[in-house]
Design a protein around this motif. Structure first.
Motif, PDB file in Angstrom:
ATOM      1  N   LEU A 223      -4.689 -15.294  46.481  1.00  0.00           N
ATOM      2  CA  LEU A 223      -4.159 -14.742  46.177  1.00  0.00           C
ATOM      3  C   LEU A 223      -4.145 -14.571  45.012  1.00  0.00           C
ATOM      4  CD1 LEU A 223      -1.858 -12.838  49.109  1.00  0.00           C
ATOM      5  CD2 LEU A 223      -4.510 -11.760  48.500  1.00  0.00           C
ATOM      6  N   GLU A 224      -3.824 -14.842  44.361  1.00  0.00           N
ATOM      7  CA  GLU A 224      -3.127 -15.717  43.022  1.00  0.00           C
ATOM      8  C   GLU A 224      -4.114 -16.386  42.259  1.00  0.00           C
ATOM      9  OE1 GLU A 224       0.464 -16.683  41.996  1.00  0.00           O
ATOM     10  OE2 GLU A 224       1.032 -16.492  43.919  1.00  0.00           O
ATOM     11  N   GLY A 225      -5.598 -15.698  42.952  1.00  0.00           N
ATOM     12  CA  GLY A 225      -6.807 -16.016  42.250  1.00  0.00           C
ATOM     13  C   GLY A 225      -7.525 -15.546  42.454  1.00  0.00           C
ATOM     14  N   ASP A 226      -8.833 -16.655  41.755  1.00  0.00           N
ATOM     15  CA  ASP A 226     -10.614 -16.221  41.587  1.00  0.00           C
ATOM     16  C   ASP A 226     -10.677 -15.428  43.469  1.00  0.00           C
ATOM     17  OD1 ASP A 226     -12.716 -14.515  40.722  1.00  0.00           O
ATOM     18  OD2 ASP A 226     -13.488 -16.154  40.119  1.00  0.00           O
ATOM     19  N   LEU A 227     -10.935 -14.198  44.101  1.00  0.00           N
ATOM     20  CA  LEU A 227     -11.913 -13.876  44.712  1.00  0.00           C
ATOM     21  C   LEU A 227     -12.613 -12.893  45.099  1.00  0.00           C
ATOM     22  CD1 LEU A 227      -8.485 -12.768  46.866  1.00  0.00           C
ATOM     23  CD2 LEU A 227      -9.565 -14.839  48.268  1.00  0.00           C
ATOM     24  N   THR A 228     -13.847 -13.252  45.690  1.00  0.00           N
ATOM     25  CA  THR A 228     -14.720 -12.970  45.355  1.00  0.00           C
ATOM     26  C   THR A 228     -16.040 -12.553  46.585  1.00  0.00           C
ATOM     27  OG1 THR A 228     -16.728 -14.250  45.125  1.00  0.00           O
ATOM     28  CG2 THR A 228     -15.029 -14.193  43.091  1.00  0.00           C
ATOM     29  N   ILE A 229     -16.419 -11.431  46.726  1.00  0.00           N
ATOM     30  CA  ILE A 229     -17.146 -11.118  48.253  1.00  0.00           C
ATOM     31  C   ILE A 229     -18.268 -12.422  47.804  1.00  0.00           C
ATOM     32  CG2 ILE A 229     -19.129  -9.899  49.227  1.00  0.00           C
ATOM     33  CD1 ILE A 229     -16.112  -8.462  48.543  1.00  0.00           C
ATOM     34  N   ASP A 230     -18.606 -13.022  47.179  1.00  0.00           N
ATOM     35  CA  ASP A 230     -20.015 -14.263  47.268  1.00  0.00           C
ATOM     36  C   ASP A 230     -19.082 -15.036  48.021  1.00  0.00           C
ATOM     37  OD1 ASP A 230     -22.045 -13.128  46.664  1.00  0.00           O
ATOM     38  OD2 ASP A 230     -21.243 -13.681  44.783  1.00  0.00           O
ATOM     39  N   HIS A 231     -17.362 -15.716  48.070  1.00  0.00           N
ATOM     40  CA  HIS A 231     -16.670 -16.573  48.169  1.00  0.00           C
ATOM     41  C   HIS A 231     -16.317 -16.565  50.162  1.00  0.00           C
ATOM     42  CE1 HIS A 231     -15.669 -18.617  44.271  1.00  0.00           C
ATOM     43  NE2 HIS A 231     -16.716 -19.054  44.495  1.00  0.00           N
ATOM     44  N   MET A 232     -15.929 -14.861  49.728  1.00  0.00           N
ATOM     45  CA  MET A 232     -15.624 -15.069  51.388  1.00  0.00           C
ATOM     46  C   MET A 232     -17.257 -14.616  52.609  1.00  0.00           C
ATOM     47  SD  MET A 232     -12.636 -12.199  51.235  1.00  0.00           S
ATOM     48  CE  MET A 232     -13.132 -11.119  49.384  1.00  0.00           C
ATOM     49  N   ALA A 233     -17.915 -14.535  51.682  1.00  0.00           N
ATOM     50  CA  ALA A 233     -19.014 -14.331  52.455  1.00  0.00           C
ATOM     51  C   ALA A 233     -19.278 -15.750  52.570  1.00  0.00           C
ATOM     52  CB  ALA A 233     -20.140 -13.128  51.787  1.00  0.00           C
ATOM     53  N   SER A 234     -19.531 -16.429  51.881  1.00  0.00           N
ATOM     54  CA  SER A 234     -19.749 -18.166  52.380  1.00  0.00           C
ATOM     55  C   SER A 234     -18.982 -18.575  53.401  1.00  0.00           C
ATOM     56  CB  SER A 234     -20.202 -18.713  50.965  1.00  0.00           C
ATOM     57  OG  SER A 234     -18.714 -18.679  50.527  1.00  0.00           O
ATOM     58  N   ILE A 235     -18.084 -18.157  53.072  1.00  0.00           N
ATOM     59  CA  ILE A 235     -16.993 -18.694  53.827  1.00  0.00           C
ATOM     60  C   ILE A 235     -17.420 -17.850  55.461  1.00  0.00           C
ATOM     61  CG2 ILE A 235     -14.891 -18.968  54.820  1.00  0.00           C
ATOM     62  CD1 ILE A 235     -13.887 -19.150  51.962  1.00  0.00           C
ATOM     63  N   ALA A 236     -17.805 -16.359  55.086  1.00  0.00           N
ATOM     64  CA  ALA A 236     -18.095 -16.500  56.548  1.00  0.00           C
ATOM     65  C   ALA A 236     -19.353 -17.028  57.625  1.00  0.00           C
ATOM     66  CB  ALA A 236     -17.764 -14.716  57.004  1.00  0.00           C
ATOM     67  N   CYS A 237     -19.640 -17.527  56.173  1.00  0.00           N
ATOM     68  CA  CYS A 237     -21.299 -17.884  56.577  1.00  0.00           C
ATOM     69  C   CYS A 237     -22.713 -16.500  57.201  1.00  0.00           C
ATOM     70  CB  CYS A 237     -21.901 -18.315  57.435  1.00  0.00           C
ATOM     71  SG  CYS A 237     -20.974 -19.988  57.912  1.00  0.00           S
ATOM     72  N   LEU A 238     -21.801 -15.343  55.893  1.00  0.00           N
ATOM     73  CA  LEU A 238     -22.671 -13.815  55.669  1.00  0.00           C
ATOM     74  C   LEU A 238     -23.427 -13.218  54.853  1.00  0.00           C
ATOM     75  CD1 LEU A 238     -20.384 -11.951  58.240  1.00  0.00           C
ATOM     76  CD2 LEU A 238     -23.394 -12.640  58.650  1.00  0.00           C
ATOM     77  N   SER A 239     -24.806 -12.667  54.275  1.00  0.00           N
ATOM     78  CA  SER A 239     -24.820 -12.200  52.670  1.00  0.00           C
ATOM     79  C   SER A 239     -23.580 -11.568  53.182  1.00  0.00           C
ATOM     80  CB  SER A 239     -26.099 -11.596  53.176  1.00  0.00           C
ATOM     81  OG  SER A 239     -26.068 -10.256  53.865  1.00  0.00           O
ATOM     82  N   LYS A 240     -23.615 -11.193  51.260  1.00  0.00           N
ATOM     83  CA  LYS A 240     -22.049  -9.973  51.289  1.00  0.00           C
ATOM     84  C   LYS A 240     -22.018  -9.436  51.331  1.00  0.00           C
ATOM     85  CE  LYS A 240     -23.581  -9.941  46.498  1.00  0.00           C
ATOM     86  NZ  LYS A 240     -23.655  -9.955  44.539  1.00  0.00           N
ATOM     87  N   PHE A 241     -23.151  -8.791  51.386  1.00  0.00           N
ATOM     88  CA  PHE A 241     -23.578  -7.144  52.174  1.00  0.00           C
ATOM     89  C   PHE A 241     -23.626  -7.051  53.217  1.00  0.00           C
ATOM     90  CE2 PHE A 241     -25.537  -3.160  53.345  1.00  0.00           C
ATOM     91  CZ  PHE A 241     -25.340  -2.094  52.283  1.00  0.00           C
ATOM     92  N   HIS A 242     -23.582  -7.652  54.475  1.00  0.00           N
ATOM     93  CA  HIS A 242     -23.524  -8.199  55.872  1.00  0.00           C
ATOM     94  C   HIS A 242     -21.968  -8.563  56.163  1.00  0.00           C
ATOM     95  CE1 HIS A 242     -27.835  -8.199  56.875  1.00  0.00           C
ATOM     96  NE2 HIS A 242     -27.344  -7.643  57.776  1.00  0.00           N
TER      97      HIS A 242
END
Length: 330
Positions: A223-242
């Protein structure tokens, strides 16, 4: 006359937003706001006023430019490029699209207030971004367009304009998600009309509990760092749009709204600790300035961060809790 009567008939839809009033005083041909220092990913944007007259304009060779009237100017705009002369009355939601490297002339019959310029990198059209099989013809299909209206593209533009005007704690995530949606909609709208295959609808499956908790833990830890859709999507093993759709199904909120709410709670906790300055908290929670942090906090809570800290301090002073059977002062 007919055009103006039609505009009055849809006055509710074309009614300028509150932020349009603040732009009107900046004068013609001026830059009102820019994403240059926001750290946005997926697109860049500027809000501009344009003065009456004719100006030459060149689109970058690596970007698609989309301009949207977000206030409703009711001014005649003439564009000349690629052997096409396009004359249209600009109203709220009017869109102009220009492919990379296009040289054109734009004539404004009157001063125009609040025009959003969005530059979408060609890299946004890659299959890895959209999570679907899109070949190179998608880029070629994005050709010079006459002025048009599209309710979905317009709503995306309004959301980007609002974020430019009033920065939010998860604005970067919002813009990243909107950039993907904007790209998908453009390709869908401008795909080769001779094709019988529509742009594939991107389906989304809700995240399973294991991947969802992994993403939520990552968000909480950053929360006190750099949060991006790319990073979260990679953790979920999905494309960022999915991922954006799957996260919304699983949590009931879009990623940026969830992160905004969590950062607000973190801000409250940091304010209660009392050992960090407001500027430090603003920077930690990804605001570009203390003023923007204060504005967003007040909008969410009805109080400024300083007022919230003072009230909590006065309420807690002298009170005690019982912890493991012993009094504990707070």
């Amino acid at each position: 006359m007919a055009i103006r009567q039609e505009q009055r008939a849809v006055a509710g839809r074309n009614k300028p937003q509150s932020y349009c009033d603040s732009w009107a005083g900046h004068g013609p041909a001026s830059l009102l706001s820019s994403s240059a220092n926001r750290g946005w990913s997926g697109l860049s944007a500027e809000l501009r006023n344009h003065g009456k007259g004719t100006i030459p304009w060149m689109t970058s060779r690596s970007d698609i430019e989309i301009c949207v009237d977000v206030c409703g100017n009711e001014s005649l705009v003439t564009r000349r490029a690629a052997g096409i002369e396009d004359r249209s009355f600009a109203r709220r939601g009017t869109i102009w699209l220009s492919p990379p490297g296009l040289h054109r002339f734009v004539d404004h019959a009157e001063d125009m207030v609040g025009i959003l310029h969005m530059c979408l990198p060609l890299s946004q059209l890659s299959p890895s971004n959209l999570g679907s099989n899109i070949d190179g013809s998608a880029i070629g299909a994005l050709r010079y367009e006459r002025a048009f209206e599209d309710s979905l593209l317009a709503e995306i533009a309004y959301a980007i304009a609002a974020e430019l005007h009033t920065e939010t704690s998860a604005g970067n995530l919002l813009v990243e998600t909107l950039a993907s949606s904007l790209t998908a909609r453009l390709v869908q709208k401008t795909a080769n009309a001779s094709s019988n295959q529509p742009f594939p609808l991107l389906t989304a499956k809700g995240l399973d509990r294991r991947r969802l908790f992994r993403v939520l833990d990552y968000i909480e830890a950053n929360l006190e760092g750099d949060l991006t859709i790319d990073h979260m999507a990679s953790i979920a093993c999905l494309s960022k749009f999915h991922f954006a759709r799957a996260f919304g199904q699983a949590v009931g909120q879009s990623p940026h709204r969830y992160v905004s709410a969590r950062r607000l709670q973190r801000a409250k906790a940091l304010l209660l600790q009392g050992d960090r300055s407001l500027a430090d908290i603003a920077l930690a929670l990804s605001f570009s300035s203390q003023a923007n942090f204060t504005r967003a906090f007040r909008q969410a809570t009805g109080q400024s961060p300083g007022q919230y800290r003072r009230e909590l301090s006065s309420c807690h002073r002298g009170k005690s809790l019982t912890v493991c059977g012993r009094p504990f002062r707070i």
